[in-house]
Design a protein around this motif. Structure first.
Motif, PDB file in Angstrom:
ATOM      1  N   ALA A 206       0.810  -1.232   0.000  1.00 16.99           N
ATOM      2  CA  ALA A 206       0.000   0.000   0.000  1.00 16.99           C
ATOM      3  C   ALA A 206       0.839   1.276   0.000  1.00 16.99           C
ATOM      4  CB  ALA A 206      -0.936  -0.013   1.205  1.00 16.99           C
ATOM      5  N   PHE A 207       2.110   1.159   0.336  1.00 19.67           N
ATOM      6  CA  PHE A 207       2.933   2.370   0.450  1.00 19.67           C
ATOM      7  C   PHE A 207       4.225   2.213  -0.350  1.00 19.67           C
ATOM      8  CE2 PHE A 207       0.464   1.616   4.267  1.00 19.67           C
ATOM      9  CZ  PHE A 207      -0.285   2.778   4.319  1.00 19.67           C
ATOM     10  N   ALA A 208       4.370   3.029  -1.378  1.00 26.16           N
ATOM     11  CA  ALA A 208       5.567   2.958  -2.214  1.00 26.16           C
ATOM     12  C   ALA A 208       6.764   3.496  -1.442  1.00 26.16           C
ATOM     13  CB  ALA A 208       5.354   3.761  -3.485  1.00 26.16           C
ATOM     14  N   LYS A 209       7.916   2.959  -1.760  1.00 24.17           N
ATOM     15  CA  LYS A 209       9.137   3.414  -1.100  1.00 24.17           C
ATOM     16  C   LYS A 209      10.002   4.183  -2.092  1.00 24.17           C
ATOM     17  CE  LYS A 209       9.431  -0.332   2.261  1.00 24.17           C
ATOM     18  NZ  LYS A 209       8.536  -1.365   1.698  1.00 24.17           N
ATOM     19  N   GLY A 210      10.593   5.231  -1.625  1.00 21.76           N
ATOM     20  CA  GLY A 210      11.527   5.976  -2.451  1.00 21.76           C
ATOM     21  C   GLY A 210      12.906   5.352  -2.408  1.00 21.76           C
TER      22      GLY A 210
END
Lengths: 229, 212
Positions: free
Chosen positions: A210-214
């Motif tokens: 659910a949460f993209a990582k940089g």
């Protein structure tokens, strides 16, 4: 901020004026405007002249560095699609259309970033020398997988850099590119049959859940190194 | 539709259940919109709100409202919509789970910043569940709107941490949008630059789904 403070802002022209002044004024150069209008627009000088005299020279320098980093990645993507299309390796028409459209989009990103860098008084980096031949020789599957990987890297790079951007207009512009790279990445991942989760951080359509990582600049540059001559 | 004169009274009549903060924001926008034109009003109110942590809380609650809407849309969709392929249903469930996580994370962040998370709005998706096509079309609208909403609000965020969180979410919304678009045989990334949207524009887009 209270309801009454908002009302004051809305009703009182002087407080509205004060607010706009605080925000840099209506005449402040909008890097985002430059980006959106970037197709061959030649008003670089005018934009530079309009630049508000702020004390954010350090921020400007940092932003220019990030914009040039982004430009390098966009050059790389553009060149890849160009070579893929020229090679004729993509026979399927729908896939070829996607490659063409994505390639054209990356070229627009390149043009916009160059305009923005110039409008901020910076010097755009030149296109890197690339090495995509080994990938192209491996065939269609490798080509599409590489496209997916490069787009995922692009999305991760913008996300990783966003927090360091000082100028809000530059940030808005970067974000409007970031989500397009994400769209490309998801579409290509789906096209090559990768599942949602994928095997590694860059592999699935929704690689991080659910949460993209940089990603940091160092990690991104290390990951694209095989494609640089 | 273009006239802000028409837009303001129409929106003023809306009562959004369970979203007091949201209602407050919309009303505040309306107050300004009536005076200066709806399109010009929202950015500066949003920006005004975004000058401190309290502004971040308002933006997070705005995002939370959208995520509630998306999560509920897909939750009902999984139960109601017929005609999706196995792969499409898998995608929809995956997206539903993502949106639920976004809701949780945003509510937790609002609380961590000392704010009060908005409540879930009362929703009505009309004929969206009638068939596969109407469902995917509405999903497409919601996901594209989500991307534009985050892209419009994110530069107004004060805290770098909150910005990072919003960035991590908007990338997922963009991926959802692309995958839903592919399912509809539409271009996954139609524009070279995803447009940022003002709160006004988004509110207008989601108004049909808010029960009055």
């Amino acid at each position: 901020m209270t309801d009454s403070a908002l009302r004051e802002l809305a009703d009182d022209p002087s407080s509205r004026k004060r607010f706009f002044k605080m925000m840099g004024g209506a005449g402040a150069v909008s890097a985002f405007g430059v980006l959106l209008a970037a197709c061959g627009d030649d008003d670089d000088k005018k934009s530079t002249a309009d630049k508000p005299a702020t004390s954010k020279d350090d921020g400007n320098k940092g932003d220019l560095k990030i914009l040039n980093y982004a430009l390098t990645l966009e050059y790389l993507e553009t060149e890849f699609y160009k070579q893929v299309i020229a090679s004729g390796i993509v026979k399927d028409k729908a896939t070829a259309n996607i490659a063409k459209q994505f390639g054209a989009t990356e070229q627009q990103h390149v043009d916009a970033l160059i305009s923005t860098i110039k409008s901020m008084g910076g010097k755009p980096v030149s296109a890197p020398k690339t090495k995509f031949e080994p990938t192209l020789e491996k065939g269609l599957k490798a080509v599409l997988e590489t496209a997916a990987t490069v787009e995922n890297l692009g999305a991760a790079a913008y996300l990783g850099a966003a927090g360091s951007i000082k100028n809000k207009d530059v940030l808005a512009a970067a974000l409007s590119i970031h989500s397009v790279e994400a769209r490309h990445a998801a579409a290509l991942n789906a096209l090559v049959g990768r599942g949602f989760g994928g095997k590694g951080g860059l592999e699935g359509s929704l690689p991080d859940g659910a949460f993209a990582k940089g990603m940091s600049e160092a990690d991104v540059l290390a990951a694209v190194k095989p494609f640089l001559a | 539709m273009a006239s802000s004169q028409l837009v303001a009274p129409e929106l003023a009549a809306i009562e959004i259940k369970g979203t007091t903060r949201e209602a407050f924001l919309i009303r505040a926008t309306l107050a300004a919109g009536a005076t200066y034109g709806a399109m010009s009003a929202t950015p500066f109110i949003t920006r005004a709100l975004a000058q401190d942590a309290k502004g971040d809380i308002d933006i997070l609650n705005y995002a939370l409202t959208l995520e509630y809407l998306e999560a509920e849309f897909y939750t009902r969709g999984v139960a109601q919509v017929k005609g999706l392929s196995g792969e499409e249903m898998k995608l929809v469930k995956e997206i539903r789970d993502n949106e639920k996580e976004h809701v949780k994370a945003l509510a937790a962040t609002v609380e961590k910043l000392g704010g009060k998370p908005v409540k879930k709005p009362s929703l009505d998706f009309g004929g969206a569940y009638a068939n596969r096509a109407s469902f995917l079309m509405t999903a497409n609208v919601l996901e594209d709107a989500g991307v534009s909403a985050y892209n419009g609000a994110a530069p107004l965020i004060d805290s770098v941490d909150v910005l990072g969180a919003a960035g991590g979410i908007v990338q997922i919304e963009a991926r959802h949008a692309a995958l839903i678009r592919l399912a509809r045989s539409k271009p996954p990334a139609p524009l070279a630059f995803d447009k940022p949207a003002t709160m006004d524009a988004i509110v207008k887009k989601i108004t049909p789904f808010l029960k009055s």
